[in-house]
Design an enzyme around this catalytic site. Structure first.
Site, PDB file in Angstrom:
ATOM      1  N   SER A  75     111.716  55.750  20.383  1.00  0.00           N
ATOM      2  CA  SER A  75     110.640  55.571  19.408  1.00  0.00           C
ATOM      3  C   SER A  75     110.747  54.157  18.853  1.00  0.00           C
ATOM      4  CB  SER A  75     110.806  56.579  18.258  1.00  0.00           C
ATOM      5  OG  SER A  75     109.975  56.257  17.169  1.00  0.00           O
ATOM      6  N   TYR A 114     115.621  60.425  10.724  1.00  0.00           N
ATOM      7  CA  TYR A 114     115.039  60.241  12.059  1.00  0.00           C
ATOM      8  C   TYR A 114     115.360  58.864  12.626  1.00  0.00           C
ATOM      9  CZ  TYR A 114     111.521  60.119  15.775  1.00  0.00           C
ATOM     10  OH  TYR A 114     110.869  60.011  16.987  1.00  0.00           O
TER      11      TYR A 114
END
Length: 243
Positions: free
Chosen positions: A131, A144
């Site tokens: 990501s 995250y």
């Protein structure tokens, strides 16, 4: 010539499902793994692949999954996800554990188990879907972003450790992709999840799947190390041009 095989984790929806379809189109026999077995069963029937139950947070599940796969040419580490949007001060340790177990240790478990088979293939490829959160940080996202940074470091370290071996490594770091990602992050709150993509043209699972397909179709001497892909409407985490 034997049929080339690919393994896709987290294949029950979103990027994993789209990637499995894309690789099947390229002629791969695709092993699809996920906790939601009925979903990957339906997908495998459709694409002529093999469905296997997989929980990347379980040593036993990963062992059974990888033992059932005799030969691997391509591994797509796609299983992962986020939970919550809490500040460091309000961090939920259970959410953090889930994110680290799924994104970091899950990738490690599957990759470690399949590495000998990828090397033995003579032309292996490991694609890890991370990501932009593996490169940047944002407020209330430390659980995250830290997990994605760690997942990416595992993948990037392999680039040096496998130098000289017949295995290529590609990290794909997407920005905003409209999948079930935000639904999981917000515990099934569909309204809150929809707001993430409100007013922008996000990426879709197929966009990422086609990039995986492109990477897998490169000749064996070409290694696409890192691919960062964002919607035109996104500059970074939380930085969007909304209409």
């Amino acid at each position: 010539m034997s049929i080339r095989t690919a393994v896709v984790t987290g294949a029950s929806s979103g990027i994993g499902e789209a990637t499995a379809r894309e690789l099947a189109k390229q002629g791969y026999h695709v092993y699809v793994g996920a906790r939601r077995f009925e979903r990957v069963q339906a997908l495998a029937s459709e694409i002529g692949g093999t469905a296997l139950e997989l929980d990347v947070t379980s040593d036993e599940s990963v062992r059974a999954f990888t033992d059932a796969i005799e030969h691997v040419d391509v591994l797509v580490n796609n299983a992962g996800g986020a939970k919550g949007l809490a500040s460091v001060a309000d961090a939920d340790l259970d959410d953090w554990r889930w994110m680290w177990e799924t994104n970091v240790l899950g990738t490690l478990r599957v990759t470690k188990a399949l590495l000998p088979k990828l090397v033995a293939s003579g032309d292996g490829l490991i694609v890890t879907v991370t990501s932009i959160a593996a490169m940047l940080t944002y407020d209330n996202g430390s659980g995250y972003t830290s997990a994605k940074h760690a997942q990416a470091v595992v993948h990037r370290t392999l680039r040096g450790e496998l130098l000289g071996q017949p295995v290529r490594l590609t990290e794909i770091a997407p920005g905003a992709v409209e999948t079930e990602f935000s639904l999981v992050r917000f515990d099934g709150d569909a309204d809150r999840a929809a707001k993430v993509y409100e007013g922008i043209d996000p990426l879709y699972a197929q966009d990422i799947a086609e990039i995986v397909g492109f990477v897998a179709s490169r000749p064996s001497h070409v290694n696409l190390d890192t691919i960062v892909v964002k919607p035109r409407d996104q500059a970074g985490p939380g930085s969007f041009a909304r209409r």
